[in-house]
Structures are given as C-alpha cells and as structure tokens.
Design a protein around this motif. Sequence first.
Motif, PDB file in Angstrom:
ATOM      1  N   GLY A 193       8.541  -2.367  21.295  1.00 22.72           N
ATOM      2  CA  GLY A 193       7.960  -1.916  22.553  1.00 22.72           C
ATOM      3  C   GLY A 193       8.716  -0.728  23.123  1.00 22.72           C
ATOM      4  N   ARG A 194      10.036  -0.767  23.031  1.00 23.53           N
ATOM      5  CA  ARG A 194      10.856   0.353  23.502  1.00 23.53           C
ATOM      6  C   ARG A 194      10.679   1.585  22.595  1.00 23.53           C
ATOM      7  N   LEU A 195      10.657   1.356  21.305  1.00 22.09           N
ATOM      8  CA  LEU A 195      10.537   2.456  20.349  1.00 22.09           C
ATOM      9  C   LEU A 195       9.222   3.205  20.521  1.00 22.09           C
ATOM     10  N   HIS A 196       8.134   2.451  20.720  1.00 15.58           N
ATOM     11  CA  HIS A 196       6.807   3.061  20.761  1.00 15.58           C
ATOM     12  C   HIS A 196       6.478   3.699  22.106  1.00 15.58           C
ATOM     13  N   ALA A 197       7.287   3.439  23.106  1.00 10.23           N
ATOM     14  CA  ALA A 197       6.984   3.953  24.446  1.00 10.23           C
ATOM     15  C   ALA A 197       7.396   5.415  24.626  1.00 10.23           C
ATOM     16  N   GLU A 198       8.241   5.913  23.732  1.00 13.10           N
ATOM     17  CA  GLU A 198       8.740   7.283  23.862  1.00 13.10           C
ATOM     18  C   GLU A 198       8.331   8.097  22.639  1.00 13.10           C
TER      19      GLU A 198
ATOM     20  N   GLY B  33      21.766  -6.366  24.202  1.00  8.66           N
ATOM     21  CA  GLY B  33      20.578  -5.530  24.311  1.00  8.66           C
ATOM     22  C   GLY B  33      20.023  -5.122  22.959  1.00  8.66           C
ATOM     23  N   LEU B  34      19.576  -3.868  22.881  1.00  9.37           N
ATOM     24  CA  LEU B  34      18.981  -3.365  21.653  1.00  9.37           C
ATOM     25  C   LEU B  34      19.960  -3.394  20.485  1.00  9.37           C
TER      26      LEU B  34
ATOM     27  N   TYR C  15       5.375  -8.160  23.162  1.00  3.51           N
ATOM     28  CA  TYR C  15       5.181  -6.727  22.955  1.00  3.51           C
ATOM     29  C   TYR C  15       4.300  -6.137  24.048  1.00  3.51           C
ATOM     30  N   VAL C  16       3.188  -6.800  24.329  1.00  8.45           N
ATOM     31  CA  VAL C  16       2.260  -6.305  25.353  1.00  8.45           C
ATOM     32  C   VAL C  16       2.961  -6.237  26.706  1.00  8.45           C
ATOM     33  N   ALA C  17       3.760  -7.265  27.027  1.00  4.38           N
ATOM     34  CA  ALA C  17       4.473  -7.277  28.309  1.00  4.38           C
ATOM     35  C   ALA C  17       5.453  -6.110  28.391  1.00  4.38           C
ATOM     36  N   GLU C  18       6.155  -5.845  27.296  1.00  8.85           N
ATOM     37  CA  GLU C  18       7.114  -4.741  27.259  1.00  8.85           C
ATOM     38  C   GLU C  18       6.406  -3.403  27.475  1.00  8.85           C
ATOM     39  N   ARG C  19       5.275  -3.228  26.854  1.00 10.82           N
ATOM     40  CA  ARG C  19       4.548  -1.966  26.979  1.00 10.82           C
ATOM     41  C   ARG C  19       3.896  -1.822  28.356  1.00 10.82           C
ATOM     42  N   LYS C  20       3.369  -2.901  28.895  1.00  7.70           N
ATOM     43  CA  LYS C  20       2.745  -2.837  30.211  1.00  7.70           C
ATOM     44  C   LYS C  20       3.762  -2.518  31.299  1.00  7.70           C
TER      45      LYS C  20
END
Length: 503
Positions: free
Chosen positions: A281-286, A374-375, A418-423
């Motif tokens: 989710g973090r990777l795909h957001a940027e 964390g990550l 994943y959806v929660a992370e992206r939202k």
Amino acid sequence: MKSLERLLKDEAATIELGEDLALALKKGDCVGLSGDLGAGKSTIARAFLRAMADDDSLEVPSPTFTLVQAYDLRIPVAHFDLYRLADASELDELGFDEALSEGICLVEWPEKAEEALPAQRITLSFTHESEGRRVRIMGPDAALERIARSLAIRAFLSDAGHADARRRHLSGDASVRAYERIHSADGEPAKILMDAAKHKPGPILQDGKYYQQLAHLAEDVIPFVAISELLRKRGFAAPAIYARDLGKGLLLIEDLGSEGIIDAEGRPVAERYIEAVRLLGRLHAETAERDIAIADGIVHHIPDFDRTAIKIETSLLIDWYLPWKRGLPASDTERSDYFAIWDELIDILGSGEKNLLLRDFHSPNILWRPDRLGLERIGIIDFQDAMIGPTAYDVAALVQDARVTIDRRLAERLLGAYVAERKAQGGFDEAAFLRDWHLMAAQRNCKLAGIWVRLMQRDGKPGYMKHMPRTFAYLQHALTHEVLTPLREWCIKAGILVSESAN
C-alpha cells in the motif's frame, strides 16, 4: 579436453579449492583425484565434503580399506579410494554406477580403474611444486565452465576484500540464479553472493525476440542494482550492495536474514502477511521514477508490463499446461479465442492504476525481521523483474501466494488491509482495484500453471508440480469476477476447469 591450472601455495589454498569445487559440482559428476602420496588428494576430498555438509567438524575417514565411503549430503557424495582395488570390474560390486546416478563420485587413484570410469569425467592432477602443489583440472567443457565460474567468484570476493571468506551454498530458484552465504574470516556479519550470469538467448518466439525479451525479464544484474537503489531510497528494506561486477553478473549484497513470513509447517503467519500487504500500500501510493542511473553511462529504464508481456505469460497455459493436461495441443480456434479474450481484458486494464510492481512479491522473496520497526520489518528480495503496470498484480501475488495456501478468510483480511492503507492516503478507486485484482490473479495463475509444467518437462524440476492444485483453486476464485466470465467459459470448454453446475 580443456584444462585449468592453479598453484596451491599451502594446505589452506588446497582446502579453499575443495570448497570452491563444492559450489561447482552437480549430480552425475565423477571427479578423479590423481597424484603421488601426500600430493593433496585426501585434503581436497575432505574439504569438499565438509563444505558440502556445511560442517567443518565432519568426520571424513579415509576409504583406503573400505574402498568407498558414502555421504548423504545436499547432493549425495560417494568417496572412493581405489589404491587397493584388485580389478576394475570390482567397481560394479562397490555400487559405482548407482552412486553416480544419484550424486557425485570422488575417486582417488582413478588410474586403477581407468577403463571402468566415465570417459567424460573431471580430473584433478596434483604435483608437488616448491612448498605447495600445482593442480591441473581437466574435464568436459560444461563442467570446466562451472568450475571456472566458481573460481571467478573466489577472485571477485578476494577483490572485494574477502580473500579468506568461507563460501556456503544457500539456494537456487526456478531461474538460473544461484546464491551463496559468505562468512568473512574477520567475523563480520554474513553476506550474500548473487551469481547471475547474463542470460543466454532462447529460441525466437515472435517479432524476432525470445521469451525473456517479450516478457521484459531481467537478463543481467543491472535491474536488480537499480531497483535495490530505488527501494532503499524510499525507505524500504532491500539489500545494500557492497560489491558488484556487472559484466560477470556477480553481486555481494546484504544478508537480510533467513526468517520468512511462513511458520515451520509452511503455514502463513497472518501478522507478517498483513505487514507485507501494507508495505505494498505504501509502495503503490507514490509514483516511481522510470530511469535509474547506477553508473556512468548505465541507466536502467523500468519496462512496462505491457500487452506483449502479459500475453506471452498467459501463453504458457496454452503452450505447456493444456497439452500436458489433455494429451493434445490447443486447436487454432482455441488459441485464437483465448488470445482474443486476453486482448479484451488488457484493454480493460488500461483504465486502472499503474505504478511500480515487484513481480514476485510472495513468501519466498519476503523476509521477516522482528528486531526492526515499521517498514524495516519486511525485507524484500528478488525484484529484478520489476515493471510499471497494474499495481493489483503484486497484491494478487501475495494474497494468492503460489507456494502457500492462503485461505479465504486471510485473503479477505489482506485485501481489506491493503484497501484501508490506500484509502487512508486518498484518491483510491476500490472497485477498479478489485476488478484489476481478479484480472491480475487470473493472469498470474494462467502463467504459473504453464510454468509448473515447463519446469517439469523442459528443466527436469518436477517438484514444482505440487503447487498445481493450489494454482487452480486460486484461478477458480479469480474467475468469479464478472469481467472474467469469457475466460472462465473458455477454460471450461477447453477442459481446464469444471463448471460449477457439473459438480
């Protein structure tokens, strides 16, 4: 036969050569050890066996009187000493042929049974020279190539400041890459040696290109170096690279540990999978940069997971799995219909989110580091085939882990995380994502079904076939989305899947 020569200045150098041979030999290799008494035959045999066992204290008794000593190691090894052999025919009674078919045979005093040993064998001839020994290595071209590669790795380690490092086999994978764990004499933390020689071109399949080119797969170590730098710059735990020879395909990289995201029984550890999907989710957001410079004049351009790559992967189902399943190849009509369906599905993907995808983000390539926060708790390896494409692909690879059964309940938790992370980061289209997730899961499982058969039939690796039932269970679920109805109906008609009404 071609040959290699080395001057072994002392016993330590002889032991080192034995360890290097342990990384080069494979099942079916017969190695003759020739030389006078005290020339180093037993020393190198002992070093070889201890390296194969990864046990410096392994008892290696001389087989002078028993004639043969067997070792059940990573590759079985039979150590023969033919000094007291009365007649070459006695080799049959010692079980030589069976030992060679199952593993490696080390043969001291091969001259005693010259006519009974394989003509295509490796021979190490030792002679005394000054305070040391000179060894001449002869053998078939393919075997000498493997040995030369291992010696090149030793030279690479020496140039990197690890001349006295202890090398131990770590693992290989479904590709031609191999890995070693490197232990330095000075007690530094272990490192990993990646051995990934430049890929040799395969048969031309279409447009003058072979499979790796069509699928945009890495053919050297440059993409690995580039993606590692990109991930580390963004705060993700990819291996640091300590030394590299881009031309030879050798990297000395950080050892991120050996603990994975499955337990000792091979079951998924939910907490670890959830952290891994949150990382996605973090990777795909940027948005990822496309061009990564790793040296003067060397820039890696991350390729697109485009129509050509998607379709050449889905072709594995029809080219490998279907003939194996049915005993006859697909008809021209079946092929035409199958690829027409995929063209329509790829058109649908055009409206979805695209960003960096790691391509093989599943349990074998994810490490758990409990001492980090964390990550940093998730270590990422094996990302050299990263592309820009539908981000749902990586989520499908994890939620439908090819080598681990993810039950429906855990799969839903992972998708939810994943959806929660992206939202939480905003601007996320959940419906489009779920559509693309099913589509990418179907694409990946069509590919995998063909890969398992190809590994068995072409590469002699039948062990991967154990994953086939799981692959089809995943495929069946992926095809439940309405957008995949045409593909589901094609699979039923082709006899790949059974319709639910028939159950």
